[in-house]
Scaffold this active site. Structure first.
Site, PDB file in Angstrom:
ATOM      1  N   ASP A 414       0.867  -1.156   0.000  1.00 29.15           N
ATOM      2  CA  ASP A 414       0.000   0.000   0.000  1.00 29.15           C
ATOM      3  C   ASP A 414       0.917   1.223   0.000  1.00 29.15           C
ATOM      4  O   ASP A 414       2.098   1.118   0.324  1.00 29.15           O
ATOM      5  CB  ASP A 414      -0.837  -0.058   1.280  1.00 29.15           C
ATOM      6  CG  ASP A 414      -1.738   1.130   1.402  1.00 29.15           C
ATOM      7  OD1 ASP A 414      -2.277   1.544   0.366  1.00 29.15           O
ATOM      8  OD2 ASP A 414      -1.895   1.637   2.519  1.00 29.15           O
ATOM      9  N   GLU A 513      -7.851  15.052   7.057  1.00 29.92           N
ATOM     10  CA  GLU A 513      -8.765  16.061   7.569  1.00 29.92           C
ATOM     11  C   GLU A 513      -8.130  16.872   8.675  1.00 29.92           C
ATOM     12  O   GLU A 513      -8.258  18.089   8.726  1.00 29.92           O
ATOM     13  CB  GLU A 513     -10.029  15.370   8.095  1.00 29.92           C
ATOM     14  CG  GLU A 513     -10.899  14.861   6.984  1.00 29.92           C
ATOM     15  CD  GLU A 513     -12.282  14.499   7.472  1.00 29.92           C
ATOM     16  OE1 GLU A 513     -12.393  14.095   8.644  1.00 29.92           O
ATOM     17  OE2 GLU A 513     -13.231  14.614   6.695  1.00 29.92           O
ATOM     18  N   ASP A 691      -4.533   6.288  -4.605  1.00 30.94           N
ATOM     19  CA  ASP A 691      -4.169   7.654  -4.937  1.00 30.94           C
ATOM     20  C   ASP A 691      -4.163   7.917  -6.431  1.00 30.94           C
ATOM     21  O   ASP A 691      -4.239   7.004  -7.244  1.00 30.94           O
ATOM     22  CB  ASP A 691      -2.775   7.933  -4.382  1.00 30.94           C
ATOM     23  CG  ASP A 691      -2.851   8.946  -3.273  1.00 30.94           C
ATOM     24  OD1 ASP A 691      -3.883   9.599  -3.175  1.00 30.94           O
ATOM     25  OD2 ASP A 691      -1.864   9.061  -2.530  1.00 30.94           O
ATOM     26  N   LYS A 806      -7.480  -4.502  -5.112  1.00 28.39           N
ATOM     27  CA  LYS A 806      -6.167  -4.870  -4.584  1.00 28.39           C
ATOM     28  C   LYS A 806      -6.105  -6.385  -4.386  1.00 28.39           C
ATOM     29  O   LYS A 806      -5.147  -7.047  -4.770  1.00 28.39           O
ATOM     30  CB  LYS A 806      -5.917  -4.173  -3.248  1.00 28.39           C
ATOM     31  CG  LYS A 806      -5.752  -2.679  -3.360  1.00 28.39           C
ATOM     32  CD  LYS A 806      -5.355  -2.105  -2.004  1.00 28.39           C
ATOM     33  CE  LYS A 806      -5.131  -0.608  -2.106  1.00 28.39           C
ATOM     34  NZ  LYS A 806      -4.700  -0.024  -0.832  1.00 28.39           N
ATOM     35  N   ASP A 827      -1.571  -0.881   5.847  1.00 25.59           N
ATOM     36  CA  ASP A 827      -1.828  -0.431   7.195  1.00 25.59           C
ATOM     37  C   ASP A 827      -3.301  -0.137   7.467  1.00 25.59           C
ATOM     38  O   ASP A 827      -3.695   0.011   8.609  1.00 25.59           O
ATOM     39  CB  ASP A 827      -1.021   0.833   7.497  1.00 25.59           C
ATOM     40  CG  ASP A 827      -1.571   2.023   6.765  1.00 25.59           C
ATOM     41  OD1 ASP A 827      -1.996   1.836   5.614  1.00 25.59           O
ATOM     42  OD2 ASP A 827      -1.598   3.120   7.326  1.00 25.59           O
TER      43      ASP A 827
END
Lengths: 1136, 378
Positions: A414, A513, A691, A806, A827
């Protein structure tokens, strides 16, 4: 486990088939609703007893035995034991019964103890007092007596006794804070909300008057999903229905924090709570070594059966002559004579099986298990993998896969939180093309005014100013961040600790955030708190602005955006939306899209995480329709998610683009070094991320997944828009395959300039079209071509991936024709699917909670620890266990083959060569400890060298130490040694004396001689293989030989009163008193060891593996330092 | 499928879950101990088997083994051994008649005399063996057909022998002592040796029957029942003799020290041989004085007195299963009887090691340096 699930299922069905419905209706406080409501279907619910124990006092013995004998290995030994009991077999049942009994007892005791602990824990949980409300009073009750519908009172720091619907809280806003650390490991505080209409009922008496029913689905195991509906009856009106979601559901096992007390109603109890339903064990993964071990076992089983068959046939051929079958000195009993021939044949066959059954030893399983179990401690103990920041070292969740760590061919990682820190930092924002950068990270004070803003572009005009402030407000409002006023949060502690003027800390499940809200704070807009459904913002003029929070359209990974609807103090409704550019741009109708897009792309290339912000204003009636849409969706009991998504989709439309933000996620410490090492070790590293492509690619360059000279192949939507997928794939494969010829196996360095190094970038959309079966059914083709391309790329980057994709990718590689061993590391919760799918799943104890770590096979604190995990631990475990497996088979061939040969000299009568004690103890004590110890602490190369030189990992790739060739070598070596032992002893004994007093030895001395040579040879063989002699090795190897001698002396030294035979009496001592026996033992040991020694030396000299080269080099070097030291000594003495 | 067995990991997971409130995060934040063992950094000796290190070992083995081998070979060759087959297969053989069942006179034991000549004199103590071949003393049914506690003098086993002794456990409803197939088939040819003096007269060669069995067997493992009661007839009252025996066990010898279960011939027979062709020590011929060799060279006769075999009605019957009976006279050195195998094996292994040493030396010289020099710059 399965059992508990089964039990609850049975319970449900016992309650009556007809009562089985999809949803349940719960009367709060057992209060019947006013008549005229829907027909009530009574359901029986289990009590709130948690039964995690598997056994009761009465069923322990039968059930445990049954469980144990379900395992094939145990069953095999049980059968052998029974055969020995039933028929007249050469060896006493003790020989196999004792080890089996030992193993079974140890396991039973262990499981019994664990179960006892579980009972104790269960009792503690089941009997712990809870407070329930009865007739307006608080009553104490034992937890297990809770029933569905009870109203309970939970105080601060108490654990919820079952799954509850949150009715009201001591906090005025009807919220409470909860940590779910024991459920999913996330220690951050989460906010839960009381049901709107009941949050006013604050005292026991009030709560007791609530008249409502809850309809909800039957229990399911997903911790984060819940749908239900509450109908509140007030004054005989139509009931008001409210949706219930997971934000109202307090789960058993979670703990109440920072809230004085709450009232809640019980909905799921006992084994139906989500915690109990989540006990199901994960599917077992098996390592490649285990698979080869099982194959070898089958080979040995075949050998065993064929040996028994050969001997049975030979026996009947041999004894067809009655004078051989029954010579005058050796008559059969009458019953033996009269036995049916077929029965006799079967009995003989079984007897031979029993005689040779030691070739598949019980102890191997025990040793392998012990090796794995004990060996895994080295991972948890490892100081290098300890992260002082987190205060945790590596965790081992399954020890079954230790050796698989040494076999990894593909690493799927990841990006966020794994390669990068997931420690976000607000870098800049861009409003309509104007870029704002907050002053560099707080150097002492926060700049609240515009002074701190560094305008790159020209200052915006008046309209721009307004937009700018709207943008800032949007970011201040559009989030789910909580403000924690005081310290003592052990979760994500992000904020302004050193330099903040308030002690408040922002907490959120998403670090982005937090970074954004903090960034806004630095730009002058401070989000203060959420109070009474009003969000308060401190603006640049130190005025507090209040916005009423109307709706939160929460984030999900499919939409990749979130929105809030707020009402400003002036009564205007705003919808603020923030999300990934790809999900915002299509929905934007106004705004400076091009400028923003340019900036976003620029930032993405820099490796920054970008988010776009948009808004729209809503009129009152628009808002109301929106509200209605959402509420209908929320009230749905079925497919709520889908309906919600549809509703959101309608609402988040026609937005006006405000701007974009950029947040940096720094690379993890030594990520690049780790990736480089993995590459050198021959592993292919794939980065799977959700991403943007540009961001991900930048990260990949930064962490050296791609190099400057890597030729990047793109397989993205952009390209497939221009060409058909088909053409793109063929183009790429041509490019790759052109160099295939030159891509020799010897790309050890991987960096050589003449060989082009390929990197592939693919995005989620393209990937799904590659994987999707097309109409012509040529998907297999695409997949094949794609795999072919991937195989020739040293690095692959998959961006824009959904969590499930994935897992799909991992599965695709896993099932491709080479069946490579895969490892997935991540993670977050979105990596769980791939962690579960890969052969080895590694979780990083990261910031996004501990779900990944919980579901993984191994958990490590940081990505950099992967290097040691694979290169050192994996390598060691692999060589250790492969030697263990091979050696075990070898030593048992050595052990049993002489018995087989002996049958040819004893009339195929199943006469054992060795005494019972030797047969029993050979695998248990004489030869077990040295190999166990070897398999725990052997190190052929120093761990520093392994770490420094990752290419050593290639030595053991593809299960190289357990290939058939190696296996056959070991087996043949075993056969050779066995032949040497047997015929050596045969020629020594052959019709001659070998004592100096002329006395003769019998068959037991013969067996003891063979056995002595055997024990010494196999132990010394291991000593030859040991390359890392610590004092423990010395102790165990020489100790076990000594133990054999002492045992034999003792065993033969006494007339054992409990034995019905004394055949070993003084046999060992008589043998040792004979000179030729000593000479013979030495000779035979030497002969047995020479070939292996020779093979080792010659192979090392002529075809050394890289590990062996390193060893040789080390030896050369180890001479040098002393010389250098001496030289320096002399030089220093000269200089003085 | 098999090996995933002996652990209970799933349960472990459940355990912590059942504890409920037991914090996951708490308690584990302990830094691992930094001990050498836990960090896998124990000091260790790391030998490597290279040609260089193994070479000397091979040469040393060669150098040690070859002399030992030569020594053993010479010793073995110096041992004098004489063997004579008296099965009587050949009709010309003097024992032919005795071995034929039909011509047997059951009242008088059959005796046959075999003359033989020793070409060399036997200087030291001579050991007299009888040898049988094709006789499977190591057959499983045979090996276990004994009762060690009976032989150890256990009173209860005397009257009720172990089941293992079947079908030689009881006869005429009386327990057999000693029971079992081994005891039942006790070798019962009596061998005597006569030296034929140059003047033609025969003189008996004195054969000693003490010391042919292991000391521990004779004194510990085998014991007559009844303790020190020398009246064996009374002790064995109520038992039956093995069916193939002519005399009961308490009449094996007149010497009370060599009678009953502790009769040495019996003990020797009870130690079952490892291989179907075996020899057993029968008698010792001790050297009387230093001047005269134990057995002079010259002519001898071997007298074989066959004992009546009640059931079989023959001599000790080995011919049916193609067996052979032999008498062996042998001297013994420190390394036992004549066995060239050990010497030859030592010489061979020694030479092979030496040869391998040379081969390794060549390899080492030729490739070893190349390897090292190629590697070091890396």
């Amino acid at each position: 486990m399965d059992c508990s699930l089964l039990r609850s299922l049975i319970n449900r069905y016992c309650a009556g088939e007809e009562n089985w419905v999809d949803s349940r209706t719960i009367y709060i406080g057992h209060r019947e609703p006013p008549s005229g409501t829907d027909a009530y279907i009574p359901q029986r619910y289990p009590d709130n007893r948690i039964v995690s124990s598997k056994y009761t006092f009465w069923n322990f013995v039968p059930k445990n035995l049954f469980e144990q004998f379900r395992r094939i290995a145990n069953f095999y030994f049980l059968i052998i034991f029974l055969v020995q009991l039933i028929i007249d077999t050469p060896t006493s049942p003790i020989t196999s019964g004792l080890p089996l009994f030992f193993v079974i007892t140890v396991t039973a005791v262990k499981q019994g103890y664990e179960d006892w602990l579980r009972h104790k824990a269960d009792n503690a949980v089941n009997q712990c007092p809870v407070h329930i409300i009865q007739h307006g009073k608080v009553v104490r009750k034992q937890s297990r007596k809770l029933r569905v519908g009870d109203i309970v009172l939970v105080k601060e720091d108490e654990t919820f006794p079952c799954d509850l619907i949150f009715l009201s809280s001591s906090r005025e806003d009807g919220t409470c804070f909860v940590t779910t650390a024991s459920l999913d490991g996330e220690s951050s505080h989460k906010t839960y909300y009381a049901v709107q209409d009941t949050k006013a009922f604050r005292t026991e008496q009030e709560v007791d008057t609530i008249n409502a029913t809850i309809e909800c689905e039957q229990p399911q195991s997903d911790l984060y999903k819940y749908v239900g509906r509450i109908n509140i009856y007030q004054d005989r009106d139509e009931p008001t229905a409210r949706p219930l979601g997971s934000e109202n559901l307090l789960l058993r096992g979670a703990t109440l924090k920072n809230t004085e007390h709450i009232f809640a109603v019980v909905i799921y109890t006992g084994m139906e709570t989500k915690m109990a339903l989540n006990y199901q064990s994960k599917s077992q993964k098996r390592s490649a070594v285990e698979k080869s071990m099982n194959t070898y076992l089958i080979v040995y089983l075949c050998i065993l059966i064929s040996k028994a068959m050969i001997n049975t046939v030979m026996k009947y051929v041999w004894q067809s002559d009655p004078n051989r079958d029954e010579p005058f000195y050796n008559h059969k009993t009458d019953s033996e004579r009269q036995r049916n021939t077929l029965l006799k044949v079967i009995t003989d066959f079984l007897a031979f099986m029993v005689l040779f059954n030691y070739i598949i030893p019980v102890s191997m399983y025990v040793t392998v298990e012990m090796q794995k179990f004990l060996g895994s401690y080295f991972i948890t103990w490892d100081d290098d993998m300890f992260d002082s920041e987190l205060g945790e070292g590596a965790l081992v969740n399954t020890s079954d896969l230790n050796e698989e760590l040494g076999q990894i061919e593909y690493v799927f990682t990841d990006k966020t939180g794994t390669l990068t820190e997931n420690n976000m930092e607000f870098i800049e924002c861009c409003v309509d093309g104007h870029v704002y950068v907050p002053d560099a990270i707080c150097n002492g004070q926060i700049l609240t005014g515009t002074v701190g803003m560094d305008m790159i572009d020209s200052s915006p005009g008046a309209g721009g100013k307004e937009r700018e402030e709207l943008f800032f407000r949007a970011l201040c409002l559009c989030h789910t961040v909580q403000v924690k006023e005081e310290e003592s949060v052990d979760g994500i502690k992000k904020g302004l600790q050193p330099c903040g003027k308030s002690s408040s800390v922002y907490i959120s499940s998403s670090p982005d955030e937090v970074a954004l809200v903090e960034g806004m704070k630095r730009l002058g807009f401070t989000y203060l708190r959420l109070k009474d459904n009003h969000m308060e913002i401190l603006n640049r003029d130190d005025d507090i602005e209040r916005f009423e929070l109307m709706e939160v359209l929460s984030f999900d990974s499919v939409r990749r955006r979130m929105s809030v609807i707020v009402k400003s103090s002036t009564g205007e409704y705003y919808l603020f939306c923030k999300g990934a550019d790809s999900s915002i741009f299509p929905r934007v109708i106004k705004g400076k899209v091009d400028q923003v897009r340019a900036r976003v792309e620029h930032n993405a290339v820099e490796g920054l995480r970008t988010l776009c912000v948009a808004y729209k204003t809503l009129a009152q009636d628009e808002y109301e329709s929106v509200c209605k849409q959402i509420n209908t969706a929320k009230l749905a009991l079925h497919d709520r998610d889908k309906k919600l998504a549809e509703a959101f989709d309608v609402i988040e439309r026609d937005l006006i683009l405000l701007g974009a933000t950029a947040v940096e996620d720094r690379l993890q410490d030594k990520a690049a070094d780790t990736i480089e090492s993995l590459h050198k070790a021959g592993m292919k590293v794939w980065v799977l991320t959700g991403d943007k492509m540009e961001t991900a690619a930048a990260t990949c360059y930064a962490c050296k997944l791609f190099h400057r000279n890597t030729q990047i192949l793109e397989l993205t939507t952009k390209r497939t828009e221009e060409q058909s997928l088909h053409d793109v794939l063929f183009d790429l494969s041509k490019t790759v395959l052109r160099h295939c010829g030159s891509l020799t196996r010897d790309t050890v360095s991987g960096l050589s300039h003449d060989v082009p190094d390929y990197g592939l970038i693919i995005d989620g959309a393209t990937l799904s079209s590659v994987m999707k079966p097309t109409e012509e059914g040529s998907s297999g083709n695409y997949k094949e071509i794609f795999l072919e391309i991937c195989r020739n790329c040293s690095a692959v980057l998959c961006c824009r991936m959904a969590p499930l994709q994935k897992a799909q990718i991992v599965k695709m590689i896993k099932t491709s024709k080479e069946h490579p061993i895969t490892l997935a590391i991540g993670d977050g919760a979105n990596d769980v699917s791939m962690i579960l799918e890969a052969h080895v799943g590694i979780g990083i104890m990261g910031k996004e909670g501990r779900q990944a770590a919980r579901n993984s096979d191994y958990a490590i604190p940081k990505f950099k620890h992967l290097k040691k995990m694979l290169l050192v631990h994996g390598h060691y475990y692999y060589i250790r266990i492969s030697e263990l497996v091979q050696y075990f088979f070898y030593k048992n061939v050595c052990f049993i083959f002489p018995q087989f040969l002996y049958q040819f000299f004893c009339g195929f009568s199943q006469q054992p060569l060795y005494d019972t004690a030797y047969l029993t103890l050979y695998n248990i004590s004489f030869t077990s400890l040295p190999i166990l110890l070897y398999s725990l602490i052997e190190q052929h190369v120093n761990m520093d060298i392994l770490k420094r030189d990752p290419s050593l990992y290639r030595d053991i790739a593809k299960n190289s130490l357990l290939r058939w060739r190696v296996f056959i070598y070991w087996t043949l070596l075993g056969v050779f040694d066995a032949v040497v032992f047997f015929f050596g002893a045969y020629f020594l004994f052959d019709n001659t004396t070998f004592t100096s007093n002329g006395q003769m030895f019998g068959n037991w001395t013969f067996g003891t001689l063979v056995f002595t040579v055997l024990v010494f040879t196999v132990t010394l063989k291991l000593a030859l293989d040991t390359q890392y002699w610590t004092w423990i090795n010395h102790f165990v190897i020489w100790g076990s030989l000594l133990f054999y001698i002492i045992f034999s002396l003792l065993w033969g030294g006494i007339i054992w009163p409990f034995l019905n035979y004394q055949r070993m009496y003084y046999v060992f001592m008589q043998m040792l008193s004979s000179g030729p026996a000593w000479l013979g033992i030495i000779l035979l040991i030497t002969i047995s060891l020479i070939p292996d020694m020779l093979k080792k030396v010659i192979c090392r000299q002529l075809w050394p593996t890289s590990a062996e080269r390193i060893q040789a080099k080390r030896q050369c070097l180890s001479v040098e330092p002393s010389t250098i030291f001496m030289l320096s000594q002399t030089s220093s003495s000269i200089s003085f | 499928m098999m090996a995933s067995s002996y652990n209970a990991k799933e349960e472990d997971g459940q355990l912590s879950g059942a504890a409920g409130s037991g914090g996951v995060g708490a308690g584990k934040s302990k830094k691992p101990d930094n001990t050498a063992f836990k960090q896998q950094r124990l000091p260790a000796w790391q030998p490597i088997l290279t040609a260089g290190t193994v070479l000397p070992a091979f040469f040393v083995i060669g150098l040690i083994f070859i002399p030992i081998g030569i020594g053993l070979f010479v010793t073995s060759n110096n041992i004098k051994e004489f063997e004579i087959d008296y099965t009587g297969i050949d009709p010309a053989s003097p024992c032919y008649n005795c071995s034929q069942t039909l011509t047997w006179n059951s009242t008088k034991p059959c005796v046959c005399k075999i003359p033989f000549t020793l070409e060399q004199s036997f200087e030291s103590d001579v050991f007299m063996y009888y040898g049988l071949s094709n006789f499977y003393q190591n057959h499983r049914r045979y090996v276990k057909s004994r009762d060690d506690s009976q032989l150890n003098g256990d009173a209860s086993s005397l009257t009720s022998p172990s089941k293992e002794c079947e079908p030689y456990r009881t006869s005429d409803n009386k327990p057999i002592a000693p029971c079992g197939a081994i005891a039942n088939s006790l070798f019962n040819d009596t061998l005597t040796l006569y030296y034929i003096n140059p003047n033609g007269t025969e003189s008996l060669v004195p054969l000693q029957k003490k010391g042919i069995a292991w000391w521990t067997d004779k004194n510990v493992k085998f014991r007559n029942p009844g303790g020190n009661n020398f009246n064996l007839t009374a002790v064995f009252q109520g038992t039956s003799k093995p069916v193939n025996w002519q005399k009961p066990v308490y009449e094996l010898d007149t010497d009370p020290e060599n009678n009953g279960f502790i009769n040495e011939d019996f003990i020797v027979w009870m130690r079952t041989a490892a291989l179907p062709t075996f020899r057993k020590l029968y008698r010792l011929i001790e050297k009387k004085n230093n001047m005269i060799p134990t057995l002079q060279r010259g002519n001898y006769t071997l007298d074989i007195t066959y004992t009546h075999f009640p059931i079989q009605c023959s001599d000790y019957p080995v011919r049916r299963f193609d067996g052979r009976k032999r008498m062996i006279l042998s001297t013994i050195s420190w390394m036992g009887g004549k066995n060239p195998f050990l010497g030859i094996a030592y010489i061979t292994v020694g030479s092979v090691c030496f040869f391998l040493g040379v081969v390794l030396l060549i390899i080492h010289q030729k490739y070893g340096n190349r390897n090292n020099s190629a590697e070091i710059p890396n």
